[in-house]
Design a protein around this motif. Structure first.
Motif, PDB file in Angstrom:
ATOM      1  N   SER A   1      18.138   3.362  65.735  1.00  0.00           N
ATOM      2  CA  SER A   1      19.189   4.271  65.298  1.00  0.00           C
ATOM      3  C   SER A   1      18.591   5.600  64.841  1.00  0.00           C
ATOM      4  O   SER A   1      17.374   5.728  64.675  1.00  0.00           O
ATOM      5  CB  SER A   1      19.964   3.631  64.140  1.00  0.00           C
ATOM      6  N   GLN A   2      19.443   6.566  64.617  1.00  0.00           N
ATOM      7  CA  GLN A   2      18.984   7.862  64.127  1.00  0.00           C
ATOM      8  C   GLN A   2      18.264   7.715  62.790  1.00  0.00           C
ATOM      9  O   GLN A   2      17.264   8.380  62.540  1.00  0.00           O
ATOM     10  CB  GLN A   2      20.170   8.825  63.966  1.00  0.00           C
ATOM     11  N   ARG A   3      18.779   6.844  61.954  1.00  0.00           N
ATOM     12  CA  ARG A   3      18.156   6.633  60.645  1.00  0.00           C
ATOM     13  C   ARG A   3      16.763   6.028  60.797  1.00  0.00           C
ATOM     14  O   ARG A   3      15.815   6.449  60.133  1.00  0.00           O
ATOM     15  CB  ARG A   3      19.042   5.731  59.802  1.00  0.00           C
ATOM     16  N   GLN A   4      16.620   5.042  61.683  1.00  0.00           N
ATOM     17  CA  GLN A   4      15.310   4.440  61.921  1.00  0.00           C
ATOM     18  C   GLN A   4      14.327   5.486  62.432  1.00  0.00           C
ATOM     19  O   GLN A   4      13.169   5.517  62.006  1.00  0.00           O
ATOM     20  CB  GLN A   4      15.412   3.320  62.960  1.00  0.00           C
ATOM     21  N   LEU A   5      14.775   6.312  63.357  1.00  0.00           N
ATOM     22  CA  LEU A   5      13.902   7.348  63.915  1.00  0.00           C
ATOM     23  C   LEU A   5      13.496   8.359  62.850  1.00  0.00           C
ATOM     24  O   LEU A   5      12.338   8.768  62.769  1.00  0.00           O
ATOM     25  CB  LEU A   5      14.601   8.051  65.078  1.00  0.00           C
ATOM     26  N   ARG A   6      14.453   8.773  62.024  1.00  0.00           N
ATOM     27  CA  ARG A   6      14.178   9.770  60.980  1.00  0.00           C
ATOM     28  C   ARG A   6      13.196   9.221  59.940  1.00  0.00           C
ATOM     29  O   ARG A   6      12.207   9.875  59.589  1.00  0.00           O
ATOM     30  CB  ARG A   6      15.484  10.195  60.308  1.00  0.00           C
ATOM     31  N   VAL A   7      13.434   8.005  59.471  1.00  0.00           N
ATOM     32  CA  VAL A   7      12.544   7.398  58.475  1.00  0.00           C
ATOM     33  C   VAL A   7      11.173   7.128  59.093  1.00  0.00           C
ATOM     34  O   VAL A   7      10.142   7.355  58.455  1.00  0.00           O
ATOM     35  CB  VAL A   7      13.167   6.114  57.886  1.00  0.00           C
ATOM     36  N   GLY A   8      11.160   6.676  60.343  1.00  0.00           N
ATOM     37  CA  GLY A   8       9.896   6.443  61.028  1.00  0.00           C
ATOM     38  C   GLY A   8       9.064   7.715  61.127  1.00  0.00           C
ATOM     39  O   GLY A   8       7.840   7.694  60.939  1.00  0.00           O
ATOM     40  N   GLU A   9       9.721   8.829  61.388  1.00  0.00           N
ATOM     41  CA  GLU A   9       9.010  10.110  61.471  1.00  0.00           C
ATOM     42  C   GLU A   9       8.489  10.537  60.096  1.00  0.00           C
ATOM     43  O   GLU A   9       7.382  11.057  59.980  1.00  0.00           O
ATOM     44  CB  GLU A   9       9.945  11.179  62.053  1.00  0.00           C
ATOM     45  N   GLN A  10       9.258  10.285  59.041  1.00  0.00           N
ATOM     46  CA  GLN A  10       8.787  10.604  57.691  1.00  0.00           C
ATOM     47  C   GLN A  10       7.572   9.749  57.315  1.00  0.00           C
ATOM     48  O   GLN A  10       6.603  10.256  56.742  1.00  0.00           O
ATOM     49  CB  GLN A  10       9.908  10.376  56.672  1.00  0.00           C
ATOM     50  N   VAL A  11       7.626   8.471  57.658  1.00  0.00           N
ATOM     51  CA  VAL A  11       6.498   7.580  57.368  1.00  0.00           C
ATOM     52  C   VAL A  11       5.280   8.002  58.197  1.00  0.00           C
ATOM     53  O   VAL A  11       4.151   7.991  57.706  1.00  0.00           O
ATOM     54  CB  VAL A  11       6.882   6.105  57.629  1.00  0.00           C
ATOM     55  N   ARG A  12       5.508   8.412  59.441  1.00  0.00           N
ATOM     56  CA  ARG A  12       4.408   8.859  60.299  1.00  0.00           C
ATOM     57  C   ARG A  12       3.713  10.078  59.704  1.00  0.00           C
ATOM     58  O   ARG A  12       2.489  10.139  59.630  1.00  0.00           O
ATOM     59  CB  ARG A  12       4.915   9.187  61.703  1.00  0.00           C
ATOM     60  N   HIS A  13       4.503  11.050  59.247  1.00  0.00           N
ATOM     61  CA  HIS A  13       3.918  12.246  58.616  1.00  0.00           C
ATOM     62  C   HIS A  13       3.142  11.881  57.357  1.00  0.00           C
ATOM     63  O   HIS A  13       2.035  12.390  57.131  1.00  0.00           O
ATOM     64  CB  HIS A  13       5.012  13.272  58.280  1.00  0.00           C
ATOM     65  N   ALA A  14       3.710  11.009  56.537  1.00  0.00           N
ATOM     66  CA  ALA A  14       3.027  10.599  55.304  1.00  0.00           C
ATOM     67  C   ALA A  14       1.722   9.889  55.622  1.00  0.00           C
ATOM     68  O   ALA A  14       0.678  10.186  55.023  1.00  0.00           O
ATOM     69  CB  ALA A  14       3.945   9.699  54.476  1.00  0.00           C
ATOM     70  N   MET A  15       1.745   8.965  56.581  1.00  0.00           N
ATOM     71  CA  MET A  15       0.548   8.212  56.949  1.00  0.00           C
ATOM     72  C   MET A  15      -0.510   9.148  57.549  1.00  0.00           C
ATOM     73  O   MET A  15      -1.700   9.027  57.224  1.00  0.00           O
ATOM     74  CB  MET A  15       0.914   7.112  57.949  1.00  0.00           C
TER      75      MET A  15
END
Length: 143
Positions: free
Chosen positions: A15-29
């Motif tokens: 979902s859009q939410r999964q993609l958005r949170v995944g991108e935030q986690v990717r940037h943080a990592m």
């Protein structure tokens, strides 16, 4: 009858939410690994890219795809990240505002290998022969 029905997402990444949170986690990592905040001897000599993070539908599990620069020592890097999983989870929780800190699992990103395999396949003589065919010959055969 339950009030809330979960929809099955037709999108390949969720979902859009999964993609958005995944991108935030990717940037943080990626920031954590780039700054060298993880003090592990096995990680010190490696530059690690984080091309993708996939989140579970409930956002409680993050699958982090990583690739060491040059694609070497992948098993060593994955093992070192697994050893430091607790620290990384805490750092991600501080940087990404979520109700629950997602559990993290690490996987090697295989897309680079797949792209190289396709590139080699496209350079084979048989494929080159097909690509060099005269485009007008197809039209003549159809008539």
């Amino acid at each position: 009858m339950p009030r809330h029905h979960q929809k099955k997402s037709s999108a390949p990444g969720g979902s859009q939410r999964q993609l958005r949170v995944g991108e935030q986690v990717r940037h943080a990592m990626a920031d954590i690994l780039a700054q060298g905040n993880v003090h592990d001897a096995d990680l010190e000599g490696h530059i690690i890219t984080v091309p993708e993070v996939r989140m579970s539908p409930d956002l409680k599990l993050a699958t982090v795809y990583v690739m060491p620069l040059g694609g070497r020592d992948t098993e060593i890097v994955i093992a070192a990240l697994e050893r430091n999983k607790k620290f990384l989870r805490g750092e991600v929780a501080r940087r990404v505002n979520l109700k629950f800190a997602p559990d993290i699992r690490f996987r090697v990103d295989e897309r680079f290998d797949e792209a190289e395999r396709i590139e080699k396949l496209l350079r084979t003589p048989a494929v080159q022969k097909d690509l060099e065919q005269d485009p007008h010959s197809d039209r003549e055969e159809e008539q």
